[in-house]
Design a protein around this motif. Structure first.
Motif, PDB file in Angstrom:
ATOM      1  N   HIS A 104     -12.153  -3.263   8.453  1.00  0.00           N
ATOM      2  CA  HIS A 104     -11.544  -2.438   8.785  1.00  0.00           C
ATOM      3  C   HIS A 104     -10.409  -2.043   7.574  1.00  0.00           C
ATOM      4  O   HIS A 104      -9.304  -2.998   7.141  1.00  0.00           O
ATOM      5  CB  HIS A 104     -10.334  -2.877   9.669  1.00  0.00           C
ATOM      6  CG  HIS A 104      -9.584  -1.879  10.658  1.00  0.00           C
ATOM      7  ND1 HIS A 104      -8.405  -1.376  10.886  1.00  0.00           N
ATOM      8  CD2 HIS A 104     -10.058  -0.193  10.539  1.00  0.00           C
ATOM      9  CE1 HIS A 104      -8.101   0.129  11.053  1.00  0.00           C
ATOM     10  NE2 HIS A 104      -8.667   0.877  11.054  1.00  0.00           N
ATOM     11  N   THR A 105     -10.772  -0.949   6.902  1.00  0.00           N
ATOM     12  CA  THR A 105      -9.692  -0.452   5.948  1.00  0.00           C
ATOM     13  C   THR A 105      -9.622   1.170   6.266  1.00  0.00           C
ATOM     14  O   THR A 105     -10.012   1.755   5.739  1.00  0.00           O
ATOM     15  CB  THR A 105     -10.961  -0.127   4.198  1.00  0.00           C
ATOM     16  OG1 THR A 105     -12.206   0.319   5.274  1.00  0.00           O
ATOM     17  CG2 THR A 105     -11.004  -2.001   4.148  1.00  0.00           C
ATOM     18  N   ASP A 111      -9.840   4.598  11.524  1.00  0.00           N
ATOM     19  CA  ASP A 111     -10.994   4.018  11.927  1.00  0.00           C
ATOM     20  C   ASP A 111     -12.467   3.855  10.895  1.00  0.00           C
ATOM     21  O   ASP A 111     -13.400   3.680  10.759  1.00  0.00           O
ATOM     22  CB  ASP A 111     -12.212   5.319  13.072  1.00  0.00           C
ATOM     23  CG  ASP A 111     -13.012   6.156  12.178  1.00  0.00           C
ATOM     24  OD1 ASP A 111     -12.473   6.703  10.881  1.00  0.00           O
ATOM     25  OD2 ASP A 111     -13.306   6.641  12.403  1.00  0.00           O
ATOM     26  N   HIS A 112     -11.701   4.074   9.808  1.00  0.00           N
ATOM     27  CA  HIS A 112     -12.215   3.765   8.494  1.00  0.00           C
ATOM     28  C   HIS A 112     -12.697   1.714   8.363  1.00  0.00           C
ATOM     29  O   HIS A 112     -12.314   1.144   8.016  1.00  0.00           O
ATOM     30  CB  HIS A 112     -11.729   3.781   6.722  1.00  0.00           C
ATOM     31  CG  HIS A 112     -12.707   3.771   5.905  1.00  0.00           C
ATOM     32  ND1 HIS A 112     -13.905   2.626   5.199  1.00  0.00           N
ATOM     33  CD2 HIS A 112     -12.980   5.094   5.019  1.00  0.00           C
ATOM     34  CE1 HIS A 112     -13.849   3.422   4.329  1.00  0.00           C
ATOM     35  NE2 HIS A 112     -13.864   4.669   4.055  1.00  0.00           N
ATOM     36  N   ASP A 144      -2.939   7.846   4.637  1.00  0.00           N
ATOM     37  CA  ASP A 144      -1.912   6.529   4.058  1.00  0.00           C
ATOM     38  C   ASP A 144      -1.999   5.886   3.129  1.00  0.00           C
ATOM     39  O   ASP A 144      -2.733   5.861   2.505  1.00  0.00           O
ATOM     40  CB  ASP A 144      -1.198   5.844   5.217  1.00  0.00           C
ATOM     41  CG  ASP A 144      -0.507   4.840   5.254  1.00  0.00           C
ATOM     42  OD1 ASP A 144      -0.089   4.860   4.210  1.00  0.00           O
ATOM     43  OD2 ASP A 144       0.434   5.647   6.669  1.00  0.00           O
ATOM     44  N   HIS A 145      -1.355   6.686   1.812  1.00  0.00           N
ATOM     45  CA  HIS A 145      -1.340   6.199   0.727  1.00  0.00           C
ATOM     46  C   HIS A 145      -0.891   4.511   0.425  1.00  0.00           C
ATOM     47  O   HIS A 145      -2.259   4.350  -0.044  1.00  0.00           O
ATOM     48  CB  HIS A 145      -1.079   7.494  -0.663  1.00  0.00           C
ATOM     49  CG  HIS A 145      -1.055   6.624  -1.978  1.00  0.00           C
ATOM     50  ND1 HIS A 145      -2.671   6.968  -1.902  1.00  0.00           N
ATOM     51  CD2 HIS A 145      -0.226   5.661  -3.188  1.00  0.00           C
ATOM     52  CE1 HIS A 145      -2.424   6.788  -3.574  1.00  0.00           C
ATOM     53  NE2 HIS A 145      -1.873   6.022  -4.301  1.00  0.00           N
ATOM     54  N   GLN A 146      -0.251   5.024   1.127  1.00  0.00           N
ATOM     55  CA  GLN A 146      -0.121   2.655   0.947  1.00  0.00           C
ATOM     56  C   GLN A 146      -1.062   2.134   1.489  1.00  0.00           C
ATOM     57  O   GLN A 146      -1.549   1.203   1.285  1.00  0.00           O
ATOM     58  CB  GLN A 146       1.212   2.353   1.541  1.00  0.00           C
ATOM     59  CG  GLN A 146       2.050   0.884   1.419  1.00  0.00           C
ATOM     60  CD  GLN A 146       1.865   0.712  -0.616  1.00  0.00           C
ATOM     61  OE1 GLN A 146       2.134   1.428  -1.330  1.00  0.00           O
ATOM     62  NE2 GLN A 146       1.154  -0.557  -0.654  1.00  0.00           N
ATOM     63  N   LEU A 147      -1.490   2.513   2.596  1.00  0.00           N
ATOM     64  CA  LEU A 147      -2.539   1.808   3.665  1.00  0.00           C
ATOM     65  C   LEU A 147      -3.838   1.523   2.447  1.00  0.00           C
ATOM     66  O   LEU A 147      -4.349   0.939   2.721  1.00  0.00           O
ATOM     67  CB  LEU A 147      -2.793   1.949   4.835  1.00  0.00           C
ATOM     68  CG  LEU A 147      -2.011   2.156   5.941  1.00  0.00           C
ATOM     69  CD1 LEU A 147      -2.632   2.850   7.392  1.00  0.00           C
ATOM     70  CD2 LEU A 147      -2.315   0.490   6.217  1.00  0.00           C
ATOM     71  N   LEU A 148      -4.394   2.899   2.087  1.00  0.00           N
ATOM     72  CA  LEU A 148      -5.420   2.757   1.419  1.00  0.00           C
ATOM     73  C   LEU A 148      -5.090   1.573  -0.078  1.00  0.00           C
ATOM     74  O   LEU A 148      -6.049   1.567  -0.305  1.00  0.00           O
ATOM     75  CB  LEU A 148      -5.557   4.399   0.475  1.00  0.00           C
ATOM     76  CG  LEU A 148      -6.573   4.381  -0.310  1.00  0.00           C
ATOM     77  CD1 LEU A 148      -7.930   5.095   0.656  1.00  0.00           C
ATOM     78  CD2 LEU A 148      -6.532   5.216  -1.408  1.00  0.00           C
TER      79      LEU A 148
END
Length: 193
Positions: A104-105, A111-112, A144-148
């Motif tokens: 899960h990314t 949902d990526h 969400d850039h930080q999540l990315l």
């Protein structure tokens, strides 16, 4: 065998990977082209559609694929229209002849998923990572850039330098040192933070 059915298409679509073998699947189904006819150039039938995520360019032909092949659709979140079955983070899914771990990314979309086979050293990266250190957009809904950045880091920590193939949601697959492309994507994404 992994075949990109979207090569040469002059429309707004994701890549569509036909993975043949014991469990023949489409990884993403694309948009705005006749993916059913393209699939039938190689096989008569498929066993499932597997989604990296549900942005329109990756799922626009989903109804046509389901109608033509009478298949179930697998993705991270079964509450999303069109997704029949959930693939959990860390769960295993068979693509062709091999087992892939689902990662899960989020960051590009909630949902990526990426799919990684340690056995074949193959990664389906969706829209998280692209060739030459490119990375997914975060200016769309659920971006969400930080999540990315965290997700790219997770992929980098999961694979190793022997990674042989990286199949991306757009653009060319990477078959020469794809680990380096992931390192570059992480560096570039951190710099843009």
């Amino acid at each position: 065998m992994i075949q990109n059915l979207a090569i040469g298409q002059q429309v707004f679509t994701s890549n569509v990977f036909l993975v043949t073998g014991e469990r023949t699947v489409l990884v993403d189904v694309g948009n705005d082209f006749d993916v059913v006819s393209e699939t039938r150039e190689y096989v008569d039938d498929i066993d499932a559609a597997i989604l990296t995520h549900t942005h329109y360019d990756h799922v626009g032909t989903l109804d046509a694929v389901v109608d033509a092949f009478d298949v179930d659709v697998w993705g991270y979140d079964s509450s999303i229209d069109g997704v029949d079955h959930e693939i959990e983070d860390g769960g295993m899914v068979q693509l062709g002849d091999n087992q892939y771990e689902a990662l899960h990314t989020p960051g590009h979309k909630n949902d990526h998923l990426c799919f990684y086979s340690p056995e074949t050293q193959t990664l389906f990266a969706g829209d998280l990572i692209f060739a030459n250190g490119g990375f997914g957009r975060t200016d769309l809904e659920e971006g969400d850039h930080q999540l990315l950045v965290d997700s790219i880091g997770r992929v980098l920590n999961t694979v190793d330098e022997s990674l042989a193939e990286m199949h991306t949601g757009h653009g060319p697959s990477v078959t020469t040192n794809p680990y380096t492309d992931i390192e570059l994507a992480l560096q570039a994404a951190r710099m843009r933070a």
